[in-house]
Write a protein that holds these residues in place. Structure first.
Motif, PDB file in Angstrom:
ATOM      1  N   ARG A 101     111.654  54.346  43.255  1.00 56.45           N
ATOM      2  CA  ARG A 101     111.541  55.672  42.655  1.00 56.45           C
ATOM      3  C   ARG A 101     110.449  56.087  41.872  1.00 56.45           C
ATOM      4  N   ASP A 115     108.050  58.372  39.256  1.00 55.26           N
ATOM      5  CA  ASP A 115     108.442  59.544  38.367  1.00 55.26           C
ATOM      6  C   ASP A 115     107.690  60.783  39.011  1.00 55.26           C
ATOM      7  N   PRO A 116     108.060  61.905  38.452  1.00 55.83           N
ATOM      8  CA  PRO A 116     107.455  63.361  38.918  1.00 55.83           C
ATOM      9  C   PRO A 116     106.046  63.331  39.054  1.00 55.83           C
ATOM     10  N   LEU A 117     105.329  62.836  37.971  1.00 62.02           N
ATOM     11  CA  LEU A 117     103.774  62.960  38.171  1.00 62.02           C
ATOM     12  C   LEU A 117     103.125  61.865  38.775  1.00 62.02           C
ATOM     13  N   GLU A 138     102.895  58.571  38.362  1.00 60.86           N
ATOM     14  CA  GLU A 138     102.102  57.555  37.403  1.00 60.86           C
ATOM     15  C   GLU A 138     102.787  56.539  37.472  1.00 60.86           C
ATOM     16  N   ASN A 139     104.134  56.267  37.283  1.00 52.61           N
ATOM     17  CA  ASN A 139     105.007  54.999  37.175  1.00 52.61           C
ATOM     18  C   ASN A 139     106.117  55.093  38.344  1.00 52.61           C
ATOM     19  N   ALA A 140     106.618  54.126  38.372  1.00 55.57           N
ATOM     20  CA  ALA A 140     108.017  53.783  39.299  1.00 55.57           C
ATOM     21  C   ALA A 140     108.658  52.894  38.943  1.00 55.57           C
ATOM     22  N   ALA A 141     109.812  52.752  39.519  1.00 56.36           N
ATOM     23  CA  ALA A 141     110.884  51.645  39.299  1.00 56.36           C
ATOM     24  C   ALA A 141     111.205  51.427  40.823  1.00 56.36           C
ATOM     25  N   TYR A 145     113.742  48.878  43.324  1.00 56.32           N
ATOM     26  CA  TYR A 145     115.262  48.524  43.485  1.00 56.32           C
ATOM     27  C   TYR A 145     115.615  47.834  44.765  1.00 56.32           C
ATOM     28  N   HIS A 195     112.252  44.093  35.087  1.00 57.45           N
ATOM     29  CA  HIS A 195     113.169  44.419  33.460  1.00 57.45           C
ATOM     30  C   HIS A 195     114.539  44.521  33.796  1.00 57.45           C
ATOM     31  N   HIS A 206     115.509  46.117  37.466  1.00 55.99           N
ATOM     32  CA  HIS A 206     114.394  46.853  38.073  1.00 55.99           C
ATOM     33  C   HIS A 206     113.167  46.313  38.168  1.00 55.99           C
ATOM     34  N   MET A 226     109.686  47.202  37.078  1.00 58.32           N
ATOM     35  CA  MET A 226     108.863  48.439  36.401  1.00 58.32           C
ATOM     36  C   MET A 226     107.445  48.610  37.043  1.00 58.32           C
ATOM     37  N   MET A 280     103.554  50.187  37.030  1.00 58.86           N
ATOM     38  CA  MET A 280     102.774  51.182  36.172  1.00 58.86           C
ATOM     39  C   MET A 280     101.594  51.427  37.154  1.00 58.86           C
TER      40      MET A 280
END
Lengths: 213, 145
Positions: free
Chosen positions: B37, B39-41, B43-46, B48, B75, B108, B110, B112
């Motif tokens: 997933r 993030d909306p920008l 930049e980062n995600a997670a 699963y 994490h 999850h 992390m 970046m």
């Protein structure tokens, strides 16, 4: 062959069903709702809120922050409207996306009233990254119809403090209390939420406040 | 030309697999339901996924490698008092006969510094590194929820 009296058979069946029910209940998968229910008092009576009711209601703490649009926004800015306010940061990978999702659901539910009777407000817990420009890009990307407020780190630390929010930054990650507040149109904090309640809980409580309860 | 297999062949095959499984020792790791997933920008995600260990010994996830971002780290989101905290986990046990699910508000990856040009629906590659089983490569779909 053994024969039992009906009362014995019925009793035995009832005990067996109860045992099966308990096994099922204690083994059920935990959900976000379970976590929420575990973190807040159970909502039993009909006339109470699903979050934790603040009795007596307290005036919303003063703040003077900058919205993603660049506009300065104080607590008084929202008087006359019901406000759901919470804290988040844009680069949060695991927890905040759930709250953003909940707010998207709410803005859909309250599409007509949003901006008129109701406002949704995020306050950042990561002002060093979340500049107004960064927040503007995030709000646009999410299609959010909410306020997203920031300021300098010094100012934000005071704001977190008055809202009793624990914020701790390590590297790029911020740990913070998941707290949300429901504020009525008189500027009184009526309900607080700890954890990540479902959108339906926020919705039910917002409707109660709108109905003058 | 297609021919239907005689049920007897399948039975023999199943028996061979079963016997082989009985003889094997150690962990037997599989990874499925992987997704990431952003993030909306972007930049980062997670990241699963679900790890299953059908073997008779534990294995340990020690690293997740990827090439679609600057860095990744395993994490776990835990509650400390009223605060959600993300803790770095260097070694995640997948017990014999057990499963570990990486999911929101739990374990999850992390991620970046996503590279540019990714879109929702794209598949990205995660390489999970286990102490015993070594590297296991999975495809993960980029999606919001």
């Amino acid at each position: 062959m053994l024969k039992f009296r009906p009362i014995v058979t019925i009793s035995f069946t009832v005990v067996l069903l109860a045992a099966a029910g308990m096994v099922f209940w204690f083994n059920r998968p935990s959900s976000v709702l379970d976590e929420y229910l575990a973190a807040t008092p159970p909502p039993v009576p009909d006339d109470t809120f699903l979050g934790e009711q603040i009795i007596p209601p307290i005036p919303v703490p003063e703040f003077d922050l900058i919205n993603y649009s660049g506009e300065r926004v104080s607590a008084d800015h929202f008087k006359g409207r019901v406000v759901l306010l919470t804290f988040a940061y844009t680069s949060c990978p695991d927890v905040c996306p759930i709250m953003f999702g909940r707010f998207l659901e709410l803005q859909k539910e309250f599409s007509e009233a949003l901006g008129e009777e109701i406002e949704l407000v995020f306050i950042t817990v990561d002002p060093e990254v979340d500049t107004p420009e960064h927040l503007a890009a995030h709000v646009k990307a999410m299609g959010g119809r909410w306020y997203y407020l920031t300021e300098s780190l010094d100012v934000m630390e005071q704001v977190w403090d008055v809202f009793n929010l624990h914020v701790e930054k390590e590297g790029n990650l911020v740990s913070h209390t998941n707290l949300a507040f429901l504020i009525d149109d008189q500027g009184l904090v009526r309900v607080q939420y700890l954890g990540l309640p479902p959108a339906s809980a926020f919705q039910a409580d917002i409707e109660k406040i709108l109905n003058g309860e | 030309m297609s021919k239907k297999l005689h049920p007897m062949y399948l039975l023999v095959l199943a028996a061979v697999v079963f016997l082989a499984a009985c003889g094997a020792s150690g962990p037997s790791i599989s990874v499925e339901e992987a997704w990431v997933r952003p993030d909306p920008l972007w930049e980062n995600a997670a990241g699963y996924f679900l790890i299953t260990n059908d073997g008779n010994e534990s294995d340990y996830l020690i690293e997740v490698r990827l090439e679609f971002a600057d860095m990744s780290m395993v994490h776990e989101t835990v509650m400390e008092g009223d605060v959600h905290k993300m803790l770095h986990r260097e070694r995640v046990e997948v017990p014999a006969g057990g499963q570990v699910e990486f999911k929101p508000l739990s374990f999850h990856v992390m991620i970046m510094g996503l590279i540019e040009g990714l879109e929702l629906g794209d598949d990205v590659t995660l390489v999970l590194v286990f102490e015993e089983s070594g590297e296991i490569e999975v495809q993960a779909e980029l999606r919001q929820e």
